[in-house]
Design a protein around this motif. Structure first.
Motif, PDB file in Angstrom:
ATOM      1  N   HIS A 413       0.837  -1.204   0.000  1.00 39.02           N
ATOM      2  CA  HIS A 413       0.000   0.000   0.000  1.00 39.02           C
ATOM      3  C   HIS A 413       0.870   1.252   0.000  1.00 39.02           C
ATOM      4  N   HIS A 419      -2.961   1.671   5.608  1.00 41.00           N
ATOM      5  CA  HIS A 419      -3.043   0.218   5.691  1.00 41.00           C
ATOM      6  C   HIS A 419      -4.128  -0.305   4.771  1.00 41.00           C
ATOM      7  N   ASN A 442       0.599  -5.374   5.085  1.00 36.11           N
ATOM      8  CA  ASN A 442       0.624  -4.244   6.027  1.00 36.11           C
ATOM      9  C   ASN A 442       1.966  -4.269   6.754  1.00 36.11           C
ATOM     10  N   SER A 446       2.914   0.591   8.850  1.00 33.89           N
ATOM     11  CA  SER A 446       1.497   0.730   8.524  1.00 33.89           C
ATOM     12  C   SER A 446       0.722   1.229   9.733  1.00 33.89           C
ATOM     13  N   ARG A 454       3.482   1.756  13.732  1.00 29.98           N
ATOM     14  CA  ARG A 454       3.495   2.826  12.728  1.00 29.98           C
ATOM     15  C   ARG A 454       4.856   3.513  12.671  1.00 29.98           C
ATOM     16  N   GLU A 465      10.097  -2.822   4.891  1.00 28.41           N
ATOM     17  CA  GLU A 465       8.964  -3.299   4.097  1.00 28.41           C
ATOM     18  C   GLU A 465       9.394  -4.385   3.121  1.00 28.41           C
TER      19      GLU A 465
END
Length: 640
Positions: A413, A419, A442, A446, A454, A465
């Motif tokens: 994303h 998310h 996610n 996220s 986060r 990621e």
């Protein structure tokens, strides 16, 4: 592959702003129509939808580049909207369709987040953004009679959420400074309103720059209380002020839920007070939303049985002291606007409003239902759980070979402080109906899992990621859910950057990639990123602690995918808008040129669009380009 039954329509909500006329009960929202945003009226009596905005106008704004809060109902029988084409602030009388320009647009000036004075039609608060040599964000008051705007607050870099108290005597607003984003550190202030159109004696109520985010301030119905959300506890919890003190609403069992979210757009509304005793709120856990009814007397609560696992950013609006609107969707239903009646709190009822033509339904037997995954990380330096949403192929007329596992499309994303949800997404169903498995990752960074998760990506953008993608694909392959040799990566914006990072960092793990409006050069991004997001880029690259420009540039070069283009030994599709003001098309052009120079397989497709595609024909064409790519390189394996 499957027939063309599940169409390639965008999955984001086509409704961008919602409000209700307090006098008539008529509902208004903005909806996309062939690239413009019109205003739709819903009459509760006739149960009919009506397009009421003349075609020469578009009710949309791009303050902070991402916009939001372009429409607002007033107590005086007319609507306020900002016209995207001219930046004028206008009023619209629904009954006649007549439009009056309240504040003429000026070149490079944008307005949004309107708040009419509750007792005097002359005044209205707004957020203003002015672009010249530098970008300036102010809080202004608009004189609707004289057609002028006056700055009333300008000491901070950014402002949002100006709100009058019900008696019109107080104003609250949010503010923050670089290098913060509104979800990393912000302030909630209250000031006295002067009848001549000014504020005085601003004082901070809550929040802390660089460490505590406050959001969605909302006055209580009688004006004695001010509600808001704060993530001081590690999750966005609800608070209220009383006698100058801010107190958290203690809701047993919901302490690890988020009652707000990163405010990428203006006008977020995920809770609303119905009466002195009752509040309704959306809370998020593991990227899944639920709607709860809260008793404000004793703070008891109950989750409402609604067909919703995702609520839109602007998704809750009060209708009466016993009913509200919610814009949400389920694993089987698209974005739907519901009227929920809680007269019987033990057995609430709900009714779906007509959708008109703003969304497409999918036959139920075509829908692949999401599965939530939370597994331990097995790759990279980060610890803890990684979260993802998995979809198996689903087509009632086709079955894959019994001795073969499906290819996987792994989606990153955007954001990255956003998310994916387990709700129905036509983009996902487009792929599952064609024989692909899909995973929406996610990854660390996220939202939807609390502040610690986060914040994990700070200083590790382009690393964690990618590690999380390796972990989840390894797990899916070990569980025999996918063919690990046929994995394609896709993503837009920050997700597109993750695709390019993964493909150039671990090239032997992936079969193909599609990057949509992706970042290829972090040093260039730091130089050209717009004001709202520029400090976020530096934070993601260097972490919370500031570092020198030399250090930033060094890290940026190290994590720029185009510098490793020689390692691209797989097919790469690049899609970009020629008018993208967030991540310029030069990023994709630079990546294409680097891959071509290295002798790799790459294709760049440009569309006459901005950062988000809005024209239906371009959305369809881009999805068809992507489909052709996956069929060619994940199904028929032409590179092998």
């Amino acid at each position: 592959m499957a027939s063309q039954v599940v169409a390639p329509f965008a999955g984001r909500t086509p409704i961008e702003d919602i409000d209700i006329d307090p006098n008539t009960g008529y509902i208004y929202y903005t909806a996309r129509r062939s690239g413009r945003c019109t205003i739709i009226e819903y009459s509760p009596e006739s149960r009919r939808l009506r397009d009421i905005l003349p075609k020469e106008f578009s009710a949309r704004t791009s303050v902070h580049e991402y916009g939001g809060a372009a429409l607002r109902c007033t107590p005086y029988g007319w609507l306020i909207f900002t016209d995207f084409k001219t930046s004028s602030v206008c009023s619209l009388v629904p009954g006649t369709g007549s439009v009056k320009i309240l504040l003429p647009g000026r070149l490079n000036t944008r307005y949004a987040d309107f708040e009419p004075h509750p007792l005097c039609a002359e005044w209205m608060l707004a957020v203003r953004e002015t672009h010249s040599n530098t970008t300036v964000n102010d809080l202004v008051v608009i004189n609707c009679t004289q057609g002028t705007s006056t700055v009333i607050a300008s000491n901070y870099d950014f402002y949002s959420s100006p709100r009058f108290s019900p008696d019109g005597k107080l104003v609250c607003f949010l503010s923050w400074n670089e290098p913060d984003m509104p979800w990393t550190g912000s302030l909630l202030s209250i000031a006295d309103w002067l009848e001549k159109g000014a504020i005085q004696y601003p004082r901070i109520v809550s929040g802390k720059l660089k460490s505590e985010s406050v959001s969605q301030p909302r006055w209580g119905l009688e004006g004695r209380e001010l509600f808001f959300a704060s993530d001081a506890s590690g999750f966005y919890q609800l608070y209220k002020t009383w006698g100058g003190l801010a107190n958290r609403l203690i809701l047993p069992g919901l302490e690890d839920r988020d009652f707000s979210r990163p405010e990428w757009v203006l006008g977020c509304r995920t809770y609303v007070q119905l009466s002195q005793e009752v509040m309704v709120a959306c809370c998020t856990s593991l990227a899944t939303d639920a709607v709860v009814l809260i008793n404000l007397r004793d703070w008891t609560h109950r989750t409402l049985d609604l067909p919703i696992v995702a609520v839109a950013d602007n998704g809750l609006v009060k209708v009466s002291d016993k009913s509200f609107l919610v814009l949400g969707k389920s694993p089987r239903d698209p974005w739907t606007l519901y009227v929920v009646d809680v007269s019987d709190s033990q057995k609430p009822t709900y009714e779906a409003l007509p959708r008109g033509d703003h969304d497409k339904t999918i036959q139920k037997d075509w829908i692949s239902i999401s599965s939530l995954l939370s597994i331990p990380r097995t790759h990279g330096a980060a610890c803890g759980l990684i979260h993802a949403i998995f979809y198996s192929p689903k087509n009632p007329y086709y079955t894959g070979p019994s001795d073969a596992l499906p290819p996987l499309i792994l989606s990153f994303h955007g954001g990255p402080a956003c998310h994916s949800t387990p709700a129905l997404d036509p983009k996902v169903q487009f792929w599952t109906s064609r024989g692909f498995a899909v995973t929406e990752l996610n990854y660390a960074g996220s939202s939807g899992y609390g502040r610690d998760y986060r914040d994990m990506l700070d200083g590790h953008w382009g690393e964690y990621e990618v590690d999380d993608a390796v972990s989840i694909v390894s797990y899916l392959a070990q569980e025999s859910l996918i063919d690990g040799s046929r994995v394609g990566l896709t993503g837009k914006s920050a997700g597109g950057y993750a695709v390019l990072q993964a493909l150039t960092r671990d090239p032997d793990l992936w079969a193909a990639g599609v990057s949509i409006a992706g970042v290829s050069d972090l040093t260039e991004l730091m130089r050209t990123m717009h004001k709202f997001e520029k400090p976020y880029v530096a934070r993601l690259i260097s972490g919370e602690a500031r570092c020198s420009n030399t250090e930033l540039e060094s890290i940026g070069k190290e994590r720029s995918p185009f510098a490793r283009a020689a390692s691209v030994n797989f097919p790469l599709l690049l899609i970009h808008g020629t008018n993208d003001k967030v991540i310029g098309k030069g990023h994709s052009e630079k990546m294409r040129d680097a891959v071509v120079s290295a002798g790799g397989c790459v294709k760049l497709v440009l569309f006459d669009e901005g950062h988000s595609f809005r024209m239906p024909e371009n959305i369809v064409a881009a999805k068809q380009e992507e489909e052709n790519w996956w069929v060619k390189y994940l199904v028929t394996n032409e590179m092998q």
